[in-house]
Enzyme design. Structure first.
Site, PDB file in Angstrom:
ATOM      1  N   LYS A 180       0.869  -1.174   0.000  1.00 42.02           N
ATOM      2  CA  LYS A 180       0.000   0.000   0.000  1.00 42.02           C
ATOM      3  C   LYS A 180       0.903   1.220   0.000  1.00 42.02           C
ATOM      4  O   LYS A 180       1.382   1.654   1.032  1.00 42.02           O
ATOM      5  CB  LYS A 180      -0.906  -0.004   1.243  1.00 42.02           C
ATOM      6  CG  LYS A 180      -2.137   0.933   1.117  1.00 42.02           C
ATOM      7  CD  LYS A 180      -1.796   2.369   0.944  1.00 42.02           C
ATOM      8  CE  LYS A 180      -1.865   3.220   2.128  1.00 42.02           C
ATOM      9  NZ  LYS A 180      -1.806   4.680   1.782  1.00 42.02           N
ATOM     10  N   CYS A 288      13.228  11.252   7.547  1.00 41.51           N
ATOM     11  CA  CYS A 288      13.332  10.952   8.974  1.00 41.51           C
ATOM     12  C   CYS A 288      14.776  10.963   9.472  1.00 41.51           C
ATOM     13  O   CYS A 288      15.000  10.792  10.662  1.00 41.51           O
ATOM     14  CB  CYS A 288      12.676   9.610   9.280  1.00 41.51           C
ATOM     15  SG  CYS A 288      13.463   8.205   8.473  1.00 41.51           S
TER      16      CYS A 288
END
Length: 488
Positions: A180, A288
């Site tokens: 996904k 990140c």
């Protein structure tokens, strides 16, 4: 077969080796962040779409798990070749839908290819262990086996690298996969699936379902999903971990970050400025491992002035321009959120020494904001604690290294941290005491290569086994122990 069909403006899902339209009529626009021109539409798929993909993956697993490991590896070798042949095209797709600079997108493609290289070593990685004679006439062996169907949920900021953290290794280990991708950057995922099919992957081994909450929850709740790999924001990572784990699934959920860079008085200031500028403002700060807080040790005003001057020199614009360094943030809604953080920083007393809002009017078609730097930020301020995920930098002042390390310990996040120094004693203290999983010594982005785990700590990770390296191998396999006795 084209990734975006000529006869439809809506992307399709990839299920059981075929491109199929979603059961849902709901769609979202996929704009280019630099221009807000709509590239295509992505379906907000339903749980029925998820069920179809999982059913295909479950059926494919019955055969794929029996495929000899060297044969799996040969498909990955072919995939590696196809990714390499299409390197430039893949980088351009990233620039289009994500907005980052072409040079950074090209590097992201390379990091993704390196993940496939690692997974291609499956015949060695999947080896078990044996010990003859654990007792009289008794031998013991360990074999690795796949889990089954694995679900992967990936973010917008690395639309190629993060999916390739997941499905190549999972599939190399004998699992099948349902991906996904982020609904903000779905185009590249379809191209990755298309090339994987060309590499010889059988139908159902890799499936792609586009969408949002219903697809995520469908994967988390599905009884035939054995494991979930997730990368995204901290609140969602916590939700994914708790919900999937409560269903008995194996989970790794990579979360947010607030990465501190400590600048010691003896550091090479020119190089420190260069690395911090690249780490903070590359990819518009949307990664990140970006530097988002700099701890200035001692009275080092020349460093602060040099950093601000370098930020002033950054060229802002479309990522396809070779000279551009700072590119747009992903969506207008995120830009509005960033502006709210800037106002919050001012209200809480931080000194805004470089206001990136001044560039916004010059780039009004896209989601642009210039380099933004706050000085004299304290650890209690919102901008010092929250992951802003934007080209916004906080400067904290510290009397010594001990105080700088204390700032890192106070952070709820523990992805990465860096120190700039040439002092071996300071390096050793930083290595031993910095409360983060990936450390840099005079390195702007201390992200690991694919053969080492991406080792976030604290609220930067939920789970036990990280992505990549031996952790990734152990996450995607389970061990079967055999004890044998042959008398006489």
């Amino acid at each position: 077969m084209s990734v975006i069909k000529k006869d439809t403006a809506v992307l399709q899902n990839y299920i059981n080796g075929a491109w199929v339209s979603s059961n849902s009529a709901q769609t979202l626009d996929v704009p280019n962040p630099a221009t807000n021109e709509v590239l295509t539409k992505v379906p907000v798929s339903s749980k029925e779409d998820v069920n179809a993909a999982v059913a295909a993956a479950k059926e494919a697993f019955t055969k794929w798990k029996k495929v000899p490991v060297p044969k799996r590896a040969r498909i990955l070798f072919k995939y590696h070749s196809l990714l390499t042949d299409n390197h430039e095209e893949l980088a351009r797709l990233i620039v289009q839908e994500n907005g980052k600079a072409y040079k950074e997108a090209y590097g992201e493609v390379q990091r993704g290819i390196e993940c496939v290289e690692f997974a291609s070593g499956a015949p060695t990685l999947m080896m078990g262990e044996t010990l003859s004679g654990i007792a009289e006439e008794i031998d013991s062996e360990m074999f690795r086996y796949p889990l089954g169907v694995v679900g992967g949920i990936t973010p917008f900021n690395f639309p190629m690298m993060v999916p390739l953290w997941m499905f190549p290794l999972a599939i190399a280990c004998g699992n099948t996969f349902v991906l996904k991708p982020s609904e903000r950057t779905p185009i590249l995922a379809n191209r990755l699936a298309e090339l994987f099919s060309q590499a010889g992957a059988p139908p159902g081994v890799l499936n792609v379902v586009h969408g949002a909450h219903d697809v995520v929850n469908g994967l988390l709740d599905h009884e035939d999903i054995a494991a979930i790999s997730f990368v995204g924001s901290q609140p969602v990572a916590k939700y994914v971990y708790e919900r999937a784990a409560s269903k008995g699934k194996r989970v790794q959920a990579l979360s947010g970050a607030k990465n501190h860079h400590i600048v010691m008085p003896d550091a090479d200031m020119d190089k420190a400025v260069q690395h911090i500028i690249s780490s903070t403002f590359g990819s518009a700060g949307q990664r990140c491992m970006a530097c988002s807080a700099v701890v200035v040790v001692g009275d080092n005003q020349p460093f602060v002035k040099a950093l601000t001057k370098k930020a002033d020199e950054l060229i802002i614009g479309d990522g396809m321009d070779d000279e551009v360094i700072l590119t747009p943030v992903i969506r207008k809604e995120h830009l509005d959120k960033v502006l709210g953080y800037i106002e919050k920083g001012i209200a809480e007393g931080a000194d805004l020494i470089r206001d990136g809002r001044r560039e916004m009017s010059e780039q009004n078609k896209g989601n642009f904001i210039g380099p933004t730097i706050f000085d004299h930020v304290t650890p209690e301020m919102t901008i010092a604690k929250d992951e802003i995920f934007a080209p916004v930098l906080s400067l904290l002042r510290a009397d010594d290294l001990d105080q700088g390390l204390e700032y890192i310990r106070k952070s709820r996040y523990g992805n990465g941290a860096t120190i700039y120094t040439n002092n071996a004693k300071a390096v050793r203290q930083f290595r031993e005491e910095a409360d983060a999983g990936m450390l840099g010594i005079n390195v702007g982005v201390p992200a690991t290569m694919a053969f080492f785990p991406f080792s976030g700590w604290k609220d930067s990770f939920y789970g036990d086994l990280h992505v990549n390296g031996k952790d990734g191998l152990n996450f995607y396999t389970r061990k079967k122990m055999i004890t044998s006795r042959f008398d006489g």
